[in-house]
Design a protein around this motif. Structure first.
Motif, PDB file in Angstrom:
ATOM      1  N   THR A 122      32.947  30.654  36.066  1.00 46.46           N
ATOM      2  CA  THR A 122      33.860  29.680  35.475  1.00 46.46           C
ATOM      3  C   THR A 122      35.255  30.278  35.364  1.00 46.46           C
ATOM      4  OG1 THR A 122      33.351  30.383  33.211  1.00 46.46           O
ATOM      5  CG2 THR A 122      31.994  28.631  34.154  1.00 46.46           C
ATOM      6  N   GLN A 123      36.220  29.426  35.047  1.00 47.47           N
ATOM      7  CA  GLN A 123      37.601  29.880  34.872  1.00 47.47           C
ATOM      8  C   GLN A 123      38.252  29.091  33.755  1.00 47.47           C
ATOM      9  OE1 GLN A 123      39.633  29.080  38.588  1.00 47.47           O
ATOM     10  NE2 GLN A 123      40.126  26.998  37.979  1.00 47.47           N
ATOM     11  N   SER A 124      39.356  29.608  33.236  1.00 53.14           N
ATOM     12  CA  SER A 124      40.091  28.931  32.174  1.00 53.14           C
ATOM     13  C   SER A 124      41.569  29.215  32.325  1.00 53.14           C
ATOM     14  CB  SER A 124      39.615  29.418  30.795  1.00 53.14           C
ATOM     15  OG  SER A 124      40.422  28.874  29.772  1.00 53.14           O
ATOM     16  N   PHE A 141      35.136  31.222  43.483  1.00 52.93           N
ATOM     17  CA  PHE A 141      34.545  32.386  42.819  1.00 52.93           C
ATOM     18  C   PHE A 141      34.029  33.417  43.825  1.00 52.93           C
ATOM     19  CE2 PHE A 141      30.955  34.585  40.699  1.00 52.93           C
ATOM     20  CZ  PHE A 141      31.685  35.214  39.697  1.00 52.93           C
ATOM     21  N   ALA A 142      33.643  32.963  45.019  1.00 58.17           N
ATOM     22  CA  ALA A 142      33.160  33.902  46.037  1.00 58.17           C
ATOM     23  C   ALA A 142      34.221  34.955  46.362  1.00 58.17           C
ATOM     24  CB  ALA A 142      32.769  33.135  47.302  1.00 58.17           C
ATOM     25  N   HIS A 143      35.476  34.596  46.201  1.00 57.44           N
ATOM     26  CA  HIS A 143      36.567  35.540  46.440  1.00 57.44           C
ATOM     27  C   HIS A 143      36.615  36.619  45.362  1.00 57.44           C
ATOM     28  CE1 HIS A 143      40.547  37.145  47.322  1.00 57.44           C
ATOM     29  NE2 HIS A 143      40.927  36.847  46.085  1.00 57.44           N
ATOM     30  N   PHE A 144      36.253  36.248  44.137  1.00 54.89           N
ATOM     31  CA  PHE A 144      36.368  37.175  43.008  1.00 54.89           C
ATOM     32  C   PHE A 144      35.086  37.957  42.728  1.00 54.89           C
ATOM     33  CE2 PHE A 144      39.494  33.819  42.177  1.00 54.89           C
ATOM     34  CZ  PHE A 144      40.639  34.580  41.993  1.00 54.89           C
ATOM     35  N   LYS A 145      33.950  37.438  43.161  1.00 57.78           N
ATOM     36  CA  LYS A 145      32.685  38.092  42.828  1.00 57.78           C
ATOM     37  C   LYS A 145      32.633  39.566  43.238  1.00 57.78           C
ATOM     38  CE  LYS A 145      27.688  37.462  42.907  1.00 57.78           C
ATOM     39  NZ  LYS A 145      27.414  38.894  43.009  1.00 57.78           N
ATOM     40  N   PRO A 146      33.124  39.944  44.433  1.00 59.76           N
ATOM     41  CA  PRO A 146      33.114  41.372  44.779  1.00 59.76           C
ATOM     42  C   PRO A 146      33.892  42.239  43.793  1.00 59.76           C
ATOM     43  CG  PRO A 146      33.506  40.041  46.732  1.00 59.76           C
ATOM     44  CD  PRO A 146      33.599  39.119  45.563  1.00 59.76           C
ATOM     45  N   PHE A 147      34.940  41.677  43.178  1.00 60.66           N
ATOM     46  CA  PHE A 147      35.694  42.443  42.187  1.00 60.66           C
ATOM     47  C   PHE A 147      34.824  42.776  40.985  1.00 60.66           C
ATOM     48  CE2 PHE A 147      39.771  39.968  43.564  1.00 60.66           C
ATOM     49  CZ  PHE A 147      39.690  40.571  44.812  1.00 60.66           C
ATOM     50  N   GLU A 174      36.192  25.629  33.378  1.00 59.62           N
ATOM     51  CA  GLU A 174      35.703  24.785  34.456  1.00 59.62           C
ATOM     52  C   GLU A 174      35.162  25.666  35.575  1.00 59.62           C
ATOM     53  OE1 GLU A 174      39.173  22.646  35.561  1.00 59.62           O
ATOM     54  OE2 GLU A 174      40.136  24.367  36.524  1.00 59.62           O
ATOM     55  N   LYS A 175      34.487  25.043  36.492  1.00 59.73           N
ATOM     56  CA  LYS A 175      33.910  25.795  37.599  1.00 59.73           C
ATOM     57  C   LYS A 175      35.023  26.407  38.448  1.00 59.73           C
ATOM     58  CE  LYS A 175      30.898  25.359  41.637  1.00 59.73           C
ATOM     59  NZ  LYS A 175      30.080  24.437  42.461  1.00 59.73           N
ATOM     60  N   CYS A 176      34.845  27.679  38.803  1.00 58.34           N
ATOM     61  CA  CYS A 176      35.809  28.361  39.661  1.00 58.34           C
ATOM     62  C   CYS A 176      35.397  28.112  41.112  1.00 58.34           C
ATOM     63  CB  CYS A 176      35.831  29.859  39.350  1.00 58.34           C
ATOM     64  SG  CYS A 176      36.955  30.804  40.397  1.00 58.34           S
ATOM     65  N   GLU A 177      36.138  27.258  41.792  1.00 56.77           N
ATOM     66  CA  GLU A 177      35.761  26.849  43.146  1.00 56.77           C
ATOM     67  C   GLU A 177      35.812  27.998  44.143  1.00 56.77           C
ATOM     68  OE1 GLU A 177      34.425  24.098  43.752  1.00 56.77           O
ATOM     69  OE2 GLU A 177      34.891  22.988  41.909  1.00 56.77           O
TER      70      GLU A 177
END
Length: 393
Positions: free
Chosen positions: A220-222, A149-155, A144-147
């Protein structure tokens, strides 16, 4: 005498041949026999009767229930008596079987997640995926969509940069123990980050498992199981784990106990009379890495196109310890890539060569880059020619 067939010979002898009437079967009996032939083929191929169980192939499970039905019905056993060469119908029913009177074909298929076709025959299936296909489809469908994701994108961006500069590597996935919070993998062509892991539990097969929160670089995430991720990595020929970055700075100015010298970063200035070089003498620098004395490295510079076919002077040197010289050199050149000198010169045979280690950068920018390499922050910085300085990206 011409050769006679058996029937013709018997006729010559006056023996009347009694024609044996072929037995006819009802459509139901034909289905029963055809279904039992499937079970026999399974038995002969695998060496055991079909069995029940979630971990069994879908067709084996179907054959197991069908065998239970055939054993439970007297008319079926009578029809199949001459075919039962393995004694399958004589075996005692397993306690886990489903009584024939409690489940029909359609209900059986529904229980197994299969849509039956119009024919009243559980041998005829459509859209029946394999167990692996069902698991893969479930894993994709569960994304599903990772709401956040902006937090993880830099990683993900940082990991990609660290792979490019050699601080991280991609290696074949080997052990389930490698799946833990904070770990990165490449699966299905996407980078996956294990953000969270729930409590470890024992699954019905007696194996340890845990629920994960896995973030993918496509946003996305699971909430997949650890064993599902393990299975996907093992099944994917291109599946990889991404190693952790090496701890500590890339190099230090002084050696510590046990350190081994690896080489030297050197900065050179050219004495070439080429117009571009002469006009920007204080900005045109060659940045390289060597494992020998710099003085020896630059010997005969005037004969080598890599030194612009001219003598050079040493501007700065930085000693390296326990470092991969090739990876470090690529890192430095990537940092200053936007300021690479665009120059083509002829070698002593007249062949036009484009040297690649010369840059239009001031010495103070090189010093800053070296310091950021020391403290490990260089992956977040690049040289900006418009500002003539190192800037954060």
């Amino acid at each position: 005498m011409a050769d006679l067939t058996d029937d013709e010979l018997l006729a010559e002898l006056g023996v009347e041949v009694e024609q044996q009437k072929a037995r006819t079967y009802t459509p139901r009996e034909e289905r029963i026999m055809a279904g039992f032939e499937d079970i026999i083929r399974f038995m002969e191929k695998h060496g055991h009767p079909p069995q029940h169980g979630e971990d069994r192939d879908i067709f084996e499970r179907l054959y197991a229930v069908r065998l239970d039905q055939l054993r439970a019905q007297k008319d079926c056993r009578e029809v199949l008596h001459g075919m039962d060469r393995h004694g399958l119908l004589a075996e005692a029913q397993n306690e886990a079987t489903i009584p024939a009177e409690e489940i029909d074909d359609d209900l059986l298929l529904a229980e197994l997640g299969i849509e039956p076709v119009a024919e009243d025959d559980i041998r005829v299936l459509r859209h029946v995926p394999t167990a692996e296909e069902r698991r893969a489809a479930e894993e994709v469908a569960n994304r599903e969509k990772c709401e956040d994701f902006a937090h993880f994108k830099p990683f993900f961006d940082q990991v990609q940069q660290e792979i490019e500069i050699g601080a991280r590597e991609t290696r074949p996935f080997e052990l389930k123990a490698e799946i833990r919070p904070g770990a990165f993998f490449i699966v299905g062509g996407q980078t996956a980050f294990v953000a969270e892991m729930g409590e470890v539990f024992t699954n019905p097969q007696g194996r340890s498992d845990a629920r994960l929160r896995v973030i993918f670089d496509n946003g996305t995430q699971s909430n997949m199981l650890m064993r599902s991720l393990q299975r996907s990595l093992n099944k994917d020929d291109a599946g990889r784990r991404i190693t952790e970055p090496e701890a500590g700075p890339l190099f230090s100015g002084q050696a510590e106990d046990g350190d081994e010298a690896s080489g030297i970063i050197y900065v050179l200035r050219s004495k070439s009379d080429h117009p571009v070089v002469a006009e920007n003498r204080n900005l045109v620098h060659k940045i390289g890495v060597t494992n020998m004395k710099v003085e020896k490295r630059i010997a005969g510079a005037r004969l080598q196109p890599t030194f612009l076919m001219a003598d050079v002077e040493i501007i700065a040197q930085y000693k390296l310890f326990n470092i991969n010289r090739t990876k470090l050199e690529k890192l430095i050149h990537r940092v200053f890539g936007a300021a690479q000198l665009d120059l083509v010169i002829p070698d002593r045979f007249g062949t036009m060569i484009k040297p690649r280690e010369w840059f239009l950068v001031p010495l103070n920018a090189i010093d800053e880059a070296v310091e950021r390499i020391r403290d490990g922050s260089i992956t977040d910085y690049r040289y900006d020619p418009s500002q003539a300085r190192i800037v954060q990206v």
